[in-house]
Design an enzyme around this catalytic site. Structure first.
Site, PDB file in Angstrom:
ATOM      1  N   HIS A 106       0.861  -1.200   0.000  1.00 18.37           N
ATOM      2  CA  HIS A 106       0.000   0.000   0.000  1.00 18.37           C
ATOM      3  C   HIS A 106       0.886   1.235   0.000  1.00 18.37           C
ATOM      4  O   HIS A 106       1.202   1.802   1.026  1.00 18.37           O
ATOM      5  CB  HIS A 106      -0.950  -0.039   1.207  1.00 18.37           C
ATOM      6  CG  HIS A 106      -1.922  -1.157   1.086  1.00 18.37           C
ATOM      7  ND1 HIS A 106      -3.191  -0.989   0.591  1.00 18.37           N
ATOM      8  CD2 HIS A 106      -1.783  -2.477   1.326  1.00 18.37           C
ATOM      9  CE1 HIS A 106      -3.803  -2.160   0.544  1.00 18.37           C
ATOM     10  NE2 HIS A 106      -2.967  -3.075   0.988  1.00 18.37           N
ATOM     11  N   GLU A 121      11.035   1.916   9.168  1.00 18.77           N
ATOM     12  CA  GLU A 121      10.921   0.606   9.813  1.00 18.77           C
ATOM     13  C   GLU A 121      12.156   0.296  10.656  1.00 18.77           C
ATOM     14  O   GLU A 121      13.266   0.747  10.329  1.00 18.77           O
ATOM     15  CB  GLU A 121      10.764  -0.453   8.699  1.00 18.77           C
ATOM     16  CG  GLU A 121      10.541  -1.851   9.208  1.00 18.77           C
ATOM     17  CD  GLU A 121      10.056  -2.795   8.114  1.00 18.77           C
ATOM     18  OE1 GLU A 121       9.943  -2.358   6.947  1.00 18.77           O
ATOM     19  OE2 GLU A 121       9.810  -3.960   8.428  1.00 18.77           O
ATOM     20  N   SER A 123      15.309  -1.709  11.837  1.00 21.75           N
ATOM     21  CA  SER A 123      16.255  -2.393  10.951  1.00 21.75           C
ATOM     22  C   SER A 123      16.922  -3.554  11.654  1.00 21.75           C
ATOM     23  O   SER A 123      17.506  -3.398  12.734  1.00 21.75           O
ATOM     24  CB  SER A 123      17.328  -1.403  10.483  1.00 21.75           C
ATOM     25  OG  SER A 123      18.348  -2.120   9.815  1.00 21.75           O
ATOM     26  N   ARG A 125      19.487  -4.728  10.631  1.00 19.68           N
ATOM     27  CA  ARG A 125      20.937  -4.480  10.525  1.00 19.68           C
ATOM     28  C   ARG A 125      21.439  -3.798  11.792  1.00 19.68           C
ATOM     29  O   ARG A 125      22.612  -3.839  12.106  1.00 19.68           O
ATOM     30  CB  ARG A 125      21.233  -3.585   9.317  1.00 19.68           C
ATOM     31  CG  ARG A 125      20.917  -4.229   7.994  1.00 19.68           C
ATOM     32  CD  ARG A 125      21.230  -3.267   6.870  1.00 19.68           C
ATOM     33  NE  ARG A 125      22.647  -2.965   6.817  1.00 19.68           N
ATOM     34  CZ  ARG A 125      23.144  -1.784   6.422  1.00 19.68           C
ATOM     35  NH1 ARG A 125      22.339  -0.809   6.050  1.00 19.68           N
ATOM     36  NH2 ARG A 125      24.435  -1.590   6.385  1.00 19.68           N
ATOM     37  N   ARG A 189      20.957 -12.361  10.059  1.00 26.65           N
ATOM     38  CA  ARG A 189      19.486 -12.409   9.953  1.00 26.65           C
ATOM     39  C   ARG A 189      18.995 -13.429   8.924  1.00 26.65           C
ATOM     40  O   ARG A 189      17.804 -13.732   8.873  1.00 26.65           O
ATOM     41  CB  ARG A 189      18.933 -11.014   9.649  1.00 26.65           C
ATOM     42  CG  ARG A 189      19.385 -10.428   8.331  1.00 26.65           C
ATOM     43  CD  ARG A 189      18.913  -9.000   8.160  1.00 26.65           C
ATOM     44  NE  ARG A 189      19.535  -8.370   7.002  1.00 26.65           N
ATOM     45  CZ  ARG A 189      19.270  -7.144   6.588  1.00 26.65           C
ATOM     46  NH1 ARG A 189      18.405  -6.397   7.239  1.00 26.65           N
ATOM     47  NH2 ARG A 189      19.868  -6.630   5.535  1.00 26.65           N
ATOM     48  N   ASN A 211      -8.582   2.891   1.417  1.00 31.33           N
ATOM     49  CA  ASN A 211      -8.233   1.885   0.404  1.00 31.33           C
ATOM     50  C   ASN A 211      -7.662   0.631   1.067  1.00 31.33           C
ATOM     51  O   ASN A 211      -8.004  -0.498   0.709  1.00 31.33           O
ATOM     52  CB  ASN A 211      -7.215   2.487  -0.578  1.00 31.33           C
ATOM     53  CG  ASN A 211      -6.858   1.533  -1.697  1.00 31.33           C
ATOM     54  OD1 ASN A 211      -7.719   1.045  -2.417  1.00 31.33           O
ATOM     55  ND2 ASN A 211      -5.579   1.227  -1.841  1.00 31.33           N
ATOM     56  N   ARG A 216      -8.212  -4.883   2.746  1.00 31.01           N
ATOM     57  CA  ARG A 216      -7.673  -5.816   3.752  1.00 31.01           C
ATOM     58  C   ARG A 216      -8.679  -6.249   4.811  1.00 31.01           C
ATOM     59  O   ARG A 216      -8.480  -7.303   5.430  1.00 31.01           O
ATOM     60  CB  ARG A 216      -6.443  -5.189   4.423  1.00 31.01           C
ATOM     61  CG  ARG A 216      -5.327  -4.843   3.445  1.00 31.01           C
ATOM     62  CD  ARG A 216      -4.831  -6.041   2.653  1.00 31.01           C
ATOM     63  NE  ARG A 216      -3.738  -5.711   1.748  1.00 31.01           N
ATOM     64  CZ  ARG A 216      -3.028  -6.599   1.074  1.00 31.01           C
ATOM     65  NH1 ARG A 216      -3.302  -7.884   1.160  1.00 31.01           N
ATOM     66  NH2 ARG A 216      -2.057  -6.211   0.259  1.00 31.01           N
TER      67      ARG A 216
HETATM   68  C1  FAD Z   1      -6.413 -10.392  -1.477  1.00 33.75           C
HETATM   69  C2  FAD Z   1      -5.154  -9.793  -2.029  1.00 33.75           C
HETATM   70  C3  FAD Z   1      -4.230 -10.600  -2.656  1.00 33.75           C
HETATM   71  C4  FAD Z   1      -3.048 -10.058  -3.186  1.00 33.75           C
HETATM   72  N1  FAD Z   1      -2.148 -10.869  -3.790  1.00 33.75           N
HETATM   73  C5  FAD Z   1      -0.997 -10.359  -4.264  1.00 33.75           C
HETATM   74  C6  FAD Z   1      -0.012 -11.174  -4.882  1.00 33.75           C
HETATM   75  O1  FAD Z   1      -0.176 -12.372  -5.008  1.00 33.75           O
HETATM   76  N2  FAD Z   1       1.145 -10.607  -5.302  1.00 33.75           N
HETATM   77  C7  FAD Z   1       1.360  -9.259  -5.199  1.00 33.75           C
HETATM   78  O2  FAD Z   1       2.409  -8.786  -5.618  1.00 33.75           O
HETATM   79  N3  FAD Z   1       0.452  -8.455  -4.630  1.00 33.75           N
HETATM   80  C8  FAD Z   1      -0.721  -8.962  -4.170  1.00 33.75           C
HETATM   81  N4  FAD Z   1      -1.626  -8.134  -3.570  1.00 33.75           N
HETATM   82  C9  FAD Z   1      -1.312  -6.703  -3.459  1.00 33.75           C
HETATM   83  C10 FAD Z   1      -2.086  -5.860  -4.489  1.00 33.75           C
HETATM   84  O3  FAD Z   1      -1.693  -6.163  -5.799  1.00 33.75           O
HETATM   85  C11 FAD Z   1      -1.825  -4.361  -4.220  1.00 33.75           C
HETATM   86  O4  FAD Z   1      -0.475  -4.060  -4.493  1.00 33.75           O
HETATM   87  C12 FAD Z   1      -2.112  -3.948  -2.787  1.00 33.75           C
HETATM   88  O5  FAD Z   1      -3.371  -4.440  -2.390  1.00 33.75           O
HETATM   89  C13 FAD Z   1      -2.095  -2.424  -2.655  1.00 33.75           C
HETATM   90  O6  FAD Z   1      -3.261  -1.914  -3.232  1.00 33.75           O
HETATM   91  P1  FAD Z   1      -3.267  -0.581  -4.071  1.00 33.75           P
HETATM   92  O7  FAD Z   1      -2.416  -0.714  -5.285  1.00 33.75           O
HETATM   93  O8  FAD Z   1      -4.712  -0.204  -4.259  1.00 33.75           O
HETATM   94  O9  FAD Z   1      -2.607   0.431  -3.002  1.00 33.75           O
HETATM   95  P2  FAD Z   1      -1.744   1.730  -3.237  1.00 33.75           P
HETATM   96  O10 FAD Z   1      -0.468   1.410  -3.908  1.00 33.75           O
HETATM   97  O11 FAD Z   1      -1.675   2.377  -1.904  1.00 33.75           O
HETATM   98  O12 FAD Z   1      -2.573   2.579  -4.251  1.00 33.75           O
HETATM   99  C14 FAD Z   1      -3.811   3.185  -3.863  1.00 33.75           C
HETATM  100  C15 FAD Z   1      -4.596   3.539  -5.115  1.00 33.75           C
HETATM  101  O13 FAD Z   1      -3.878   4.533  -5.828  1.00 33.75           O
HETATM  102  C16 FAD Z   1      -4.125   4.395  -7.207  1.00 33.75           C
HETATM  103  N5  FAD Z   1      -2.832   4.287  -7.872  1.00 33.75           N
HETATM  104  C17 FAD Z   1      -1.712   3.763  -7.353  1.00 33.75           C
HETATM  105  N6  FAD Z   1      -0.691   3.860  -8.208  1.00 33.75           N
HETATM  106  C18 FAD Z   1      -1.194   4.471  -9.305  1.00 33.75           C
HETATM  107  C19 FAD Z   1      -0.650   4.826 -10.544  1.00 33.75           C
HETATM  108  N7  FAD Z   1       0.628   4.607 -10.830  1.00 33.75           N
HETATM  109  N8  FAD Z   1      -1.446   5.406 -11.455  1.00 33.75           N
HETATM  110  C20 FAD Z   1      -2.730   5.659 -11.173  1.00 33.75           C
HETATM  111  N9  FAD Z   1      -3.329   5.334 -10.010  1.00 33.75           N
HETATM  112  C21 FAD Z   1      -2.570   4.754  -9.089  1.00 33.75           C
HETATM  113  C22 FAD Z   1      -4.983   3.177  -7.412  1.00 33.75           C
HETATM  114  O14 FAD Z   1      -6.334   3.587  -7.524  1.00 33.75           O
HETATM  115  C23 FAD Z   1      -4.794   2.409  -6.129  1.00 33.75           C
HETATM  116  O15 FAD Z   1      -5.913   1.624  -5.803  1.00 33.75           O
HETATM  117  C24 FAD Z   1      -2.808  -8.661  -3.068  1.00 33.75           C
HETATM  118  C25 FAD Z   1      -3.752  -7.862  -2.434  1.00 33.75           C
HETATM  119  C26 FAD Z   1      -4.913  -8.395  -1.905  1.00 33.75           C
HETATM  120  C27 FAD Z   1      -5.896  -7.486  -1.204  1.00 33.75           C
END
Ligand code: FAD
Length: 252
Positions: A106, A121, A123, A125, A189, A211, A216
């Site tokens: 996120h 976060e 570390s 290290r 580690r 979001n 989540r």
């Molecule tokens: C049930 C579940 C399973 C998942 N499984 C996997 C997995 O197997 N592997 C994996 O790698 N990830 C996985 N994810 C992570 C998922 O792909 C997202 O990266 C994560 O949920 C963050 O969501 P987000 O991109 O909406 O959040 P953020 O990155 O915080 O973005 C928030 C919002 O901003 C907007 N946004 C972000 N970037 C841009 C952009 N560049 N251009 C335009 N709009 C943008 C979008 O509307 C986005 O929803 C999983 C997530 C869930 C909930």
């Protein structure tokens, strides 16, 4: 405000450290378009002092006015999300590394014109890692959904947890032996189990928080992160109840 013992092992927590803005911030960020500004609805309160002899009357904010509540709702329904991004929350989170990796995805915090949010976060290290999550139950793999678990638990918890405790003890022993031998923490580690507790500060806009909660606090997410998302929702509600409600109703 802090929600503790999120996973039942008395280690993890999520704390609302600080916040900027509230429901009225959302209202006034929108009302600036018309060059106007609103204020809280106030209620009159009477406090009695001197053993009930002296009355002190004052006014205190009691929430948004009706027209402002409607405005916050309207903004959400029409996806005018930018006013919500003036409200900002800072959390201190302590959670197992396994879920922190999911949390880290996120990455949008304040405004979509910025790529990154603020994330800092502990570390491994700098500091030896010595706290680990112990599952309080072992859920079965979901039958239809490859990534999910079921509420039903396996029966041989004690036997499986004994194996886990042995593994953890051995891994910690090797970790400590490497440290004692003078190996640097950044290499020692590699012996750690992925269940170690990490902690970080995450600052994000109310929209980014919503979001996170939408994705989540959802049955498709891992059970452990659902618990953190619910605690986060409770904390964020204390800052901007109207704003968060409007976002959650309209971001799904
Ligand atoms: C049930 C579940 C399973 C998942 N499984 C996997 C997995 O197997 N592997 C994996 O790698 N990830 C996985 N994810 C992570 C998922 O792909 C997202 O990266 C994560 O949920 C963050 O969501 P987000 O991109 O909406 O959040 P953020 O990155 O915080 O973005 C928030 C919002 O901003 C907007 N946004 C972000 N970037 C841009 C952009 N560049 N251009 C335009 N709009 C943008 C979008 O509307 C986005 O929803 C999983 C997530 C869930 C909930």
């Amino acid at each position: 405000m802090k929600k503790e013992n999120i996973l039942g092992d008395d280690i993890g927590f999520i704390e609302l450290v600080d916040s900027l803005g509230n429901d009225l911030t959302i209202v006034n960020s929108a009302r600036v378009s018309f060059g106007t500004r609103s204020d809280w609805k106030y209620e009159e309160v009477t406090d009695w002092q001197d053993g009930g002899k002296t009355a002190i009357t004052y006014k205190r904010p009691s929430g948004l006015k009706k027209k402002d509540k409607e405005l916050v709702k309207y903004l959400g329904e029409h996806k005018h999300f930018s006013p919500y991004r003036h409200v900002y929350l800072q959390f201190h989170v302590k959670m197992p590394e396994t879920i922190a990796r999911e949390f880290y995805k996120h990455c949008i915090g304040a405004d979509y014109t910025f790529k990154d949010h603020a994330w800092n976060e502990v570390s491994s290290r700098y500091r030896p890692m010595n706290e680990f999550h112990t599952p309080q139950s072992l859920r079965k793999q979901h039958e239809d959904n490859k990534q999910a678990s079921m509420d039903e638990c396996v029966e041989n918890y004690d036997e499986l947890m004994k194996m886990h405790a042995d593994l953890l003890e051995h891994s910690n022993k090797v970790y400590q032996a490497w440290l004692d031998a003078g190996v640097c923490k950044e290499q020692a580690r590699y012996n750690l189990l992925f269940s170690f507790y990490t902690e970080f500060f995450w600052s994000a806009s109310l929209q980014a928080v919503a979001n996170f909660i939408v994705l989540r606090d959802h049955p498709s997410a891992a059970k452990e992160i659902q618990l953190y998302a619910r605690a986060m929702k409770e904390l964020a509600m204390s800052v901007s109840p109207e704003g968060l409600t409007a976002l959650l109703e309209n971001m799904k």
